[in-house]
Design a protein around this motif. Structure first.
Motif, PDB file in Angstrom:
ATOM      1  N   VAL A 127      10.101 -20.464 -89.313  1.00  0.00           N
ATOM      2  CA  VAL A 127      10.800 -21.751 -89.232  1.00  0.00           C
ATOM      3  C   VAL A 127      11.711 -21.715 -88.014  1.00  0.00           C
ATOM      4  N   GLY A 128      12.181 -22.872 -87.593  1.00  0.00           N
ATOM      5  CA  GLY A 128      13.048 -22.952 -86.428  1.00  0.00           C
ATOM      6  C   GLY A 128      14.446 -22.449 -86.735  1.00  0.00           C
ATOM      7  N   GLN A 129      15.118 -22.006 -85.673  1.00  0.00           N
ATOM      8  CA  GLN A 129      16.521 -21.603 -85.808  1.00  0.00           C
ATOM      9  C   GLN A 129      17.361 -22.436 -84.847  1.00  0.00           C
ATOM     10  N   VAL A 130      18.501 -22.885 -85.336  1.00  0.00           N
ATOM     11  CA  VAL A 130      19.456 -23.554 -84.456  1.00  0.00           C
ATOM     12  C   VAL A 130      20.667 -22.633 -84.350  1.00  0.00           C
ATOM     13  N   THR A 131      21.020 -22.284 -83.117  1.00  0.00           N
ATOM     14  CA  THR A 131      22.042 -21.271 -82.871  1.00  0.00           C
ATOM     15  C   THR A 131      23.403 -21.869 -82.563  1.00  0.00           C
ATOM     16  N   GLU A 132      24.410 -21.359 -83.186  1.00  0.00           N
ATOM     17  CA  GLU A 132      25.811 -21.642 -82.861  1.00  0.00           C
ATOM     18  C   GLU A 132      26.158 -23.130 -82.933  1.00  0.00           C
ATOM     19  N   ILE A 133      25.988 -23.654 -84.142  1.00  0.00           N
ATOM     20  CA  ILE A 133      26.236 -25.076 -84.378  1.00  0.00           C
ATOM     21  C   ILE A 133      27.738 -25.373 -84.339  1.00  0.00           C
ATOM     22  N   VAL A 134      28.097 -26.432 -83.622  1.00  0.00           N
ATOM     23  CA  VAL A 134      29.509 -26.825 -83.584  1.00  0.00           C
ATOM     24  C   VAL A 134      29.756 -28.101 -84.379  1.00  0.00           C
ATOM     25  N   ALA A 135      28.699 -28.867 -84.643  1.00  0.00           N
ATOM     26  CA  ALA A 135      28.866 -30.104 -85.391  1.00  0.00           C
ATOM     27  C   ALA A 135      27.540 -30.523 -86.008  1.00  0.00           C
ATOM     28  N   ILE A 136      27.663 -31.322 -87.055  1.00  0.00           N
ATOM     29  CA  ILE A 136      26.465 -31.854 -87.694  1.00  0.00           C
ATOM     30  C   ILE A 136      26.257 -33.259 -87.156  1.00  0.00           C
ATOM     31  N   ALA A 137      25.067 -33.514 -86.659  1.00  0.00           N
ATOM     32  CA  ALA A 137      24.784 -34.844 -86.119  1.00  0.00           C
ATOM     33  C   ALA A 137      23.766 -35.495 -87.036  1.00  0.00           C
ATOM     34  N   ASP A 138      23.570 -36.800 -86.897  1.00  0.00           N
ATOM     35  CA  ASP A 138      22.648 -37.440 -87.838  1.00  0.00           C
ATOM     36  C   ASP A 138      21.243 -36.862 -87.698  1.00  0.00           C
TER      37      ASP A 138
ATOM     38  N   VAL B 251      19.796 -30.625 -81.676  1.00  0.00           N
ATOM     39  CA  VAL B 251      18.543 -29.973 -82.042  1.00  0.00           C
ATOM     40  C   VAL B 251      18.147 -30.416 -83.442  1.00  0.00           C
ATOM     41  N   LYS B 252      16.882 -30.782 -83.576  1.00  0.00           N
ATOM     42  CA  LYS B 252      16.359 -31.149 -84.901  1.00  0.00           C
ATOM     43  C   LYS B 252      15.223 -30.208 -85.253  1.00  0.00           C
ATOM     44  N   PRO B 253      15.440 -29.364 -86.243  1.00  0.00           N
ATOM     45  CA  PRO B 253      14.353 -28.454 -86.630  1.00  0.00           C
ATOM     46  C   PRO B 253      13.109 -29.245 -87.006  1.00  0.00           C
ATOM     47  N   ALA B 254      11.946 -28.663 -86.651  1.00  0.00           N
ATOM     48  CA  ALA B 254      10.695 -29.392 -86.840  1.00  0.00           C
ATOM     49  C   ALA B 254      10.266 -29.470 -88.307  1.00  0.00           C
ATOM     50  N   GLY B 255      10.488 -28.414 -89.060  1.00  0.00           N
ATOM     51  CA  GLY B 255       9.985 -28.398 -90.437  1.00  0.00           C
ATOM     52  C   GLY B 255      11.049 -28.771 -91.448  1.00  0.00           C
ATOM     53  N   ALA B 256      10.714 -28.593 -92.710  1.00  0.00           N
ATOM     54  CA  ALA B 256      11.640 -28.952 -93.780  1.00  0.00           C
ATOM     55  C   ALA B 256      12.735 -27.905 -93.928  1.00  0.00           C
ATOM     56  N   ARG B 257      12.450 -26.685 -93.496  1.00  0.00           N
ATOM     57  CA  ARG B 257      13.415 -25.610 -93.656  1.00  0.00           C
ATOM     58  C   ARG B 257      13.840 -25.102 -92.284  1.00  0.00           C
ATOM     59  N   ALA B 258      15.074 -24.576 -92.203  1.00  0.00           N
ATOM     60  CA  ALA B 258      15.510 -23.999 -90.925  1.00  0.00           C
ATOM     61  C   ALA B 258      16.564 -22.939 -91.162  1.00  0.00           C
ATOM     62  N   VAL B 259      16.712 -22.082 -90.185  1.00  0.00           N
ATOM     63  CA  VAL B 259      17.777 -21.081 -90.173  1.00  0.00           C
ATOM     64  C   VAL B 259      18.849 -21.573 -89.208  1.00  0.00           C
ATOM     65  N   LEU B 260      20.104 -21.500 -89.624  1.00  0.00           N
ATOM     66  CA  LEU B 260      21.189 -22.017 -88.797  1.00  0.00           C
ATOM     67  C   LEU B 260      22.252 -20.945 -88.608  1.00  0.00           C
ATOM     68  N   THR B 261      22.827 -20.861 -87.411  1.00  0.00           N
ATOM     69  CA  THR B 261      24.050 -20.062 -87.274  1.00  0.00           C
ATOM     70  C   THR B 261      25.159 -21.002 -86.829  1.00  0.00           C
ATOM     71  N   VAL B 262      26.360 -20.726 -87.348  1.00  0.00           N
ATOM     72  CA  VAL B 262      27.480 -21.643 -87.187  1.00  0.00           C
ATOM     73  C   VAL B 262      28.543 -21.000 -86.292  1.00  0.00           C
ATOM     74  N   GLN B 263      29.010 -21.734 -85.322  1.00  0.00           N
ATOM     75  CA  GLN B 263      30.009 -21.181 -84.405  1.00  0.00           C
ATOM     76  C   GLN B 263      31.286 -20.783 -85.146  1.00  0.00           C
TER      77      GLN B 263
END
Ligand code: FAD
Lengths: 258, 304
Positions: free
Chosen positions: B103-114, B130-142
């Motif tokens: 699944v996709g990963q989004v790195t170092e998130i600073v905010a949640i966008a729509d 960044v919008k992960p392509a699938g239903a599930r994703a891995v996220l890391t938070v700043q």
């Protein structure tokens, strides 16, 4: 021993960035390009290891991107890499880390590298994923954020940087991959004779379509300048006047200057 | 929506940053389930389920085994998101989990966008959504982007049995941080030198300014890595955290890891030739100037 170092060319971060027409990445006009800083540490470490191993090691450098990335490749060759692979992709900036890692793994998987070096992240995108993803795709042991490296008898002794100045000590049995952090070593400057020698080294072009089979998993949907809070005062102009203004502000607004 | 929060334990203690994950999950409006490799006493305090994998058998850093632990919890919970702190633990583990789940990963998130997540790039000068392509994703938070939730409630703990070898990696232990020669944490005024000062010889210019202010010399990381200034003076995530009354950043761009160490300063002055440098975001006064020209003039003005 077969060594690989993966490098990226990035813009000078002191540049001004503006979104490109597609609104998904920056406009490349008027940017100066250089080797990603974290990758410089990776190249240096790989070259040092090659020197330590003497004649039995071969170091390949790989970069994905348009023609301009050959400049970064040449720098790595001048620093001491033996040969290079240029994965030609004019749209590399549109690929997500999964696609970049898959591309590298597709090449590296056939070559059987013993040790792969990458930077811990790129300075522009900063996803910090590609190195580990390559290792996972190839089933290699890996450790990130190295600030210490030594090698003997098939084992890498590494120091990972943790928060607050603490380090984590790990051993990795080859084959393995490491991602390199600032301060791991002092990257050498290529000397003129080495720059000349590098010109004769092989740079093998491979069209990205031969390696990439994957769709993006985390696509970028927009790229923009963050909203500025803009609270701070900006002082510009003649230094002596600005300095006086600043001293007055500090006297007024802080308790530290009377 | 459900978020599996991967909490972090070091030297037998739950890291506070684990509670930042709670805030993040609340912001997402997600049900929270936690997983950690630790012991009973290290479980985060909240009203929810915690999967606990014994650190005594797996060890605190063993990426292959920790990946297996997270995957075991994922199999039980089927979360939409697997969330980690963007820390030396999180950025090491996250891609391993993402690769295993493909699944996709989004790195170092600073905010949640729509429908997506905002992350910084180009040294915080720009942002991406960044919008992960699938239903599930891995996220890391700043770190620090989402204030830690207060510990409250009692978790329902479920032990998970996980076995996995180190996949060629052995953790040998920790090396403590070097003893600090200077305790910048107590300084009222800190004047820090960044890479923008250009070369080692110019440290003296910044030192003179620090002296004129009656303060201590600090530094950003590249200046320390280059051996221009002692490590004990480094400000940032891997250096010291400071909170002086006045912080003067000279030729420092304002990378997140530097800001993390100095953003509690009462008053921040930045001297930078780049008006767009991200340090401007936290500076009360940004002086747009060549620091090598400006610092001596300011030093003289202070000495008057
Ligand atoms: C895991 C991790 C941990 C880290 N920990 C830390 C940490 O603890 N502390 C830390 O500081 N960094 C840390 N970093 C590094 C951080 O990401 C940045 O690379 C670093 O802070 C940049 O330092 P800098 O601002 O001095 O240099 P640069 O980013 O190179 O910025 C130099 C600045 O100087 C300006 N400049 C150049 N010339 C002049 C001039 N003549 N006059 C005025 N201005 C000029 C430029 O416009 C630019 O803004 C860490 C990185 C990672 C990945």
């Amino acid at each position: 021993m077969k060594l690989l170092v993966c490098i990226k060319q990035v813009p000078d971060l002191e540049s001004r960035f503006k979104p490109a027409a597609d609104g998904l990445w920056f406009d490349e006009n008027d940017l100066a390009w250089r080797l990603n800083e974290y990758d410089e540490y990776a190249v240096e470490q790989a070259v040092q290891l090659k020197e330590q191993l003497g004649g039995e090691a071969e170091l390949t450098v790989l970069s994905i991107g348009p023609d301009r990335v050959v400049e970064a490749i040449k720098k790595a060759l001048a620093m001491g890499a033996d040969k290079a692979v240029h994965v030609q992709d004019i749209a590399a900036h549109q690929k997500d880390p999964w696609q970049i890692a898959s591309t590298i793994a597709a090449y590296a998987g056939e070559q059987g590298f013993d040790l792969i070096f990458t930077g811990m992240q790129s300075q522009d995108r900063g996803s910090a994923q590609v190195g580990v993803l390559v290792a996972e795709l190839l089933g290699l042991a890996s450790a990130t954020t190295l600030v210490g490296f030594s090698y003997a008898d098939g084992v890498v002794q590494a120091k990972r940087e943790l928060e607050g100045g603490m380090k984590g000590l790990v051993n990795l049995r080859l084959p393995a991959l490491v991602t390199c952090q600032l301060g791991l070593n002092t990257p050498r400057y290529p000397t003129l004779p080495n720059i000349m020698k590098a010109k004769k080294k092989e740079i093998r072009p491979i069209p990205v379509a031969e390696l990439l089979r994957e769709e993006p998993l985390a696509p970028t949907t927009s790229f923009y300048a963050p909203a500025r809070k803009g609270g701070g005062l900006v002082l510009e102009g003649e230094p002596s006047e600005t300095a006086l203004k600043l001293v007055n502000i500090l006297k007024e607004k802080t308790a530290v200057l009377r | 929506m459900k978020a599996l929060l991967v909490c972090e334990v070091r030297e037998g203690k739950l890291l506070d940053s684990s509670y930042e994950l709670m805030t993040f999950a609340d912001r997402l409006g997600a049900e929270k389930v936690a997983v950690l490799v630790g012991s009973e006493g290290t479980a985060p305090q909240f009203d929810g389920r915690v999967y606990l994998v014994d650190a005594a058998t797996l060890g605190e850093y063993n990426p292959a085994a920790h990946k297996a632990a997270v995957l075991a919890a994922v199999a039980k919970e089927e979360p939409d998101y697997v969330v980690l702190c963007h820390s030396s633990y999180g950025w090491d583990l996250a891609p391993r989990v993402a690769a295993a789940l493909k699944v996709g990963q989004v790195t170092e998130i600073v905010a949640i966008a729509d429908g997506g997540f905002e992350v910084g790039c180009c040294n915080a000068k720009m942002r991406r959504q960044v919008k992960p392509a699938g239903a599930r994703a891995v996220l890391t938070v700043q770190a620090g982007a989402f204030a830690a939730a207060p510990p409250q409630g009692a978790p329902r703990i479920e032990q998970l049995e996980v076995s996995a070898d180190g996949q060629g990696l052995t953790f040998k232990g920790y090396e403590p941080a070097e003893a600090k020669a200077v305790d910048l944490a107590r300084a009222e005024i800190i004047v820090s030198a960044g890479r923008g000062i250009g070369k080692k010889d110019n440290v003296a210019v910044i030192e003179a300014l620090a002296k004129a202010f009656g303060g201590e010399l600090g530094a950003s990381r590249p200046v320390v890595d280059a051996g221009w200034v002692d490590h004990s003076r480094q400000v940032g995530t891997t250096g010291q955290t400071v909170s002086p009354k006045l912080y003067v950043a000279c030729g420092i761009s304002g990378a997140i890891q530097h800001l993390a160490g100095m953003k509690k300063s009462d008053f921040v002055v930045a001297i930078n030739k780049d008006k767009d440098a991200p340090i401007g975001e936290v500076a009360d006064v940004l002086v747009v100037a060549d620091v090598l020209q400006f610092a001596p003039v300011l030093t003289a003005a202070l000495q008057k």
